[in-house]
Motif scaffolding. Structure first.
Motif, short mmCIF file in Angstrom:
data_model
loop_
_atom_site.label_atom_id
_atom_site.label_comp_id
_atom_site.label_asym_id
_atom_site.label_seq_id
_atom_site.Cartn_x
_atom_site.Cartn_y
_atom_site.Cartn_z
N PHE A 146 59.49 85.40 4.26
CA PHE A 146 59.21 84.34 5.23
C PHE A 146 58.05 84.81 6.13
O PHE A 146 58.21 85.79 6.88
CB PHE A 146 60.46 84.02 6.06
N GLN A 147 56.93 84.12 6.00
CA GLN A 147 55.75 84.48 6.79
C GLN A 147 55.68 83.56 8.01
O GLN A 147 55.34 82.37 7.89
CB GLN A 147 54.47 84.33 5.96
N GLU A 169 66.02 77.22 9.82
CA GLU A 169 66.91 76.48 8.94
C GLU A 169 66.13 75.46 8.11
O GLU A 169 66.57 75.09 7.02
CB GLU A 169 67.99 75.77 9.77
N HIS A 170 65.00 75.04 8.66
CA HIS A 170 64.20 74.04 7.92
C HIS A 170 63.54 74.64 6.69
O HIS A 170 63.04 73.90 5.84
CB HIS A 170 63.11 73.46 8.84
N THR A 209 55.12 86.31 15.12
CA THR A 209 54.41 86.23 13.84
C THR A 209 54.52 87.55 13.11
O THR A 209 54.14 88.60 13.63
CB THR A 209 52.92 85.88 14.07
N ARG A 210 55.09 87.47 11.92
CA ARG A 210 55.17 88.63 11.02
C ARG A 210 55.80 88.15 9.73
O ARG A 210 56.20 86.99 9.60
CB ARG A 210 55.99 89.76 11.63
N ASP A 211 55.94 89.06 8.74
CA ASP A 211 56.62 88.75 7.49
C ASP A 211 58.06 89.27 7.55
O ASP A 211 58.28 90.44 7.91
CB ASP A 211 55.89 89.39 6.30
N TYR A 212 58.99 88.40 7.18
CA TYR A 212 60.41 88.77 7.15
C TYR A 212 60.91 88.70 5.71
O TYR A 212 60.57 87.75 4.99
CB TYR A 212 61.24 87.83 8.03
N VAL A 267 55.88 79.99 4.12
CA VAL A 267 55.13 80.03 5.38
C VAL A 267 55.90 79.23 6.41
O VAL A 267 56.18 78.04 6.21
CB VAL A 267 53.72 79.44 5.20
N VAL A 268 56.21 79.92 7.50
CA VAL A 268 56.99 79.31 8.58
C VAL A 268 56.08 79.16 9.79
O VAL A 268 55.44 80.13 10.23
CB VAL A 268 58.21 80.17 8.93
#
Length: 489
Positions: free
Chosen positions: A100-101, A34-35, A76-79, A26-27
């Motif tokens: 990555f959400q 990068e984090h 906002t989306r899923d990658y 979850v981003v």
């Protein structure tokens, strides 16, 4: 993804397994990717034993046509980014899809929350007016607003909660509560119903003269300031009436009250006056004597203030009225009627014209012809006469007689007397022989006489001879007095 690699030696066969961890990341919106790239990791297991700190190499920028550069943390989306790990010492590698959400977890911000003041009974205002908000990601058009005003009662004063819920496109919710105050903005109304006038002796009651109403309250506080009213004296006095509702709103009305004497005097008359005698003199009647008392609630009155008139016909028996009137200083009239009778109060008169004295053996008398009767009011034919007597005309004696005469009014006169049956005739004396005295001695001369009476027998007749003039010792002719007396004397 796990791979199994079998290595054959002359001694044994090893089972190798690669296991990935943290494959969904979850981003936070807007953060540096990068984090988060270093978070996914893979572990190597040989015969289900975790190999710590093996020589490992990660490809984190994307493999198999996936690229790190495609991840935009501002959207906002899923990658999907594929990672490859290689454990060179064991000649094994693995490719894993990492998700990555990019999410927005920051709720909207309310910049201004409105509050409302609303007069009681008005319609609900537009509750979104004055509400300002924003979001870190979504535009205002994509933010939903929910307003809960279900607890508001528009017809009842008070402060009610208004709940605002602001939700962005990611479902982040901000909730705040404001208030809507329902207030009473109108003071009570005081209306005069009629002329303000109270009778002497009563206090001022506002309900008799005023209508007090309010747009909201059914029960109001009403106060009369009557400190300048002198209830003990007639006159016009100022006062004020104040009506206050539950919100403290007041209306004051200044008026004047007139204290008047509306009560007439009281005349108390005798309840059973004595009847007047028919034929008496009206001028002798003291009409004010029939008044027991005269009183008034305010003025000092006495009997001399009373006037009267009547319809009495003093010469006619009947029921009449005396009309009494008195007016107090305020013009209040009191009238009373006294019913009084003119009555025949005198008994008839009986006059004995001829005494009831009769000669024994007379014929039966007509007693009614020997007396007369009269009355001050009743005619003779209107009166009754009763004679009670028992007598014998052939027997001398006194016999009681009662005469009762009653007039039309019931007045009665009774005469009590006697009927006298008398022997009024004296006895007759007969000389039987000449009276010759030869022996010069005094004799009983009664033997020379006989008597006869119309009623008494001879034996009941007494003879008395007065011979006081006779000188029995000397010759001569002398006169004597002979008297015969019967029982009637």
């Amino acid at each position: 993804m796990s791979f199994l690699l079998s290595i054959f030696t002359f001694i044994n066969i090893l089972t190798i397994r690669i296991e990935w961890f943290y494959t969904e990341i979850v981003v936070q919106l807007g953060d540096n990717i990068e984090h988060y790239l270093m978070i996914p990791e893979a572990k190597l297991y040989v015969d289900d034993v975790w190999i710590e700190n093996p020589l490992v190499f990660y490809e984190r920028d994307g493999v198999e046509r996936t690229f790190k550069s495609t991840i935009n943390t501002n959207v906002t989306r899923d990658y999907i980014l594929k990672y490859r790990v290689t454990f060179s010492a064991y000649y094994v590698s693995s490719v894993q899809s990492i998700t990555f959400q990019v999410v927005d977890e920051i709720p909207p911000i309310i910049d201004q929350l409105p509050s409302f003041l609303l007069p009681v009974g008005q319609k609900l205002p537009l509750l979104s007016e004055g509400l300002f908000y924003h979001d870190n990601y979504d535009s205002v058009l994509n933010i939903s607003v929910s307003i809960d005003s279900s607890s508001v009662v528009l017809t009842r004063t008070g402060t009610y909660p208004i709940i605002y819920q602001i939700r962005d496109g990611s479902g982040n919710l901000t909730e705040q509560t404001s208030t809507l105050t329902i207030y009473d903005h109108l003071p009570p109304e005081i209306t005069v119903k009629k002329e303000i006038q109270i009778p002497y002796g009563e206090s001022l009651s506002w309900r008799d003269f005023f209508t007090v109403k309010d747009n909201y309250d059914l029960v109001l506080s009403v106060r009369i300031d009557d400190q300048y009213i002198d209830y003990q004296h007639l006159g016009v006095y100022p006062f004020s009436i104040t009506a206050t509702d539950s919100s403290g709103l007041s209306t004051v009305l200044f008026q004047e009250v007139t204290i008047t004497d509306l009560d007439p005097p009281t005349i108390l008359l005798k309840s059973l006056p004595a009847p007047l005698s028919v034929g008496s003199d009206v001028s002798d009647i003291y009409f004010l004597s029939y008044i027991v008392s005269i009183s008034d609630n305010y003025d000092q009155l006495d009997i001399s203030d009373v006037t009267f008139h009547h319809d009495i016909e003093i010469n006619v028996v009947g029921t009449y009225r005396i009309y009494y009137m008195v007016i107090d200083h305020s013009g209040n009239l009191a009238e009373e009627e006294l019913i009084i009778k003119v009555s025949d109060l005198e008994a008839p008169d009986i006059t004995i014209n001829i005494p009831f004295i009769y000669q024994v053996f007379d014929s039966e008398p007509h007693l009614i012809n020997q007396f007369s009767y009269s009355d001050n009011y009743s005619r003779m034919e209107e009166m009754t006469c009763k004679i009670t007597a028992t007598y014998k005309m052939n027997v001398v004696g006194d016999y009681p007689i009662t005469i009762e005469v009653t007039d039309r009014a019931g007045n009665k006169t009774i005469y009590r007397g006697y009927i006298e049956v008398k022997d009024v005739h004296a006895p007759m004396i007969t000389q039987l022989n000449d009276i010759i005295i030869t022996d010069f001695e005094q004799k009983d001369l009664t033997f020379y006489f006989s008597t006869e009476d119309n009623y008494d027998p001879a034996s009941k007749i007494s003879i008395s001879i007065d011979d006081s003039n006779v000188d029995y010792e000397k010759i001569g002719s002398y006169a004597i007095h002979v008297e015969a007396t019967d029982q009637s004397g």
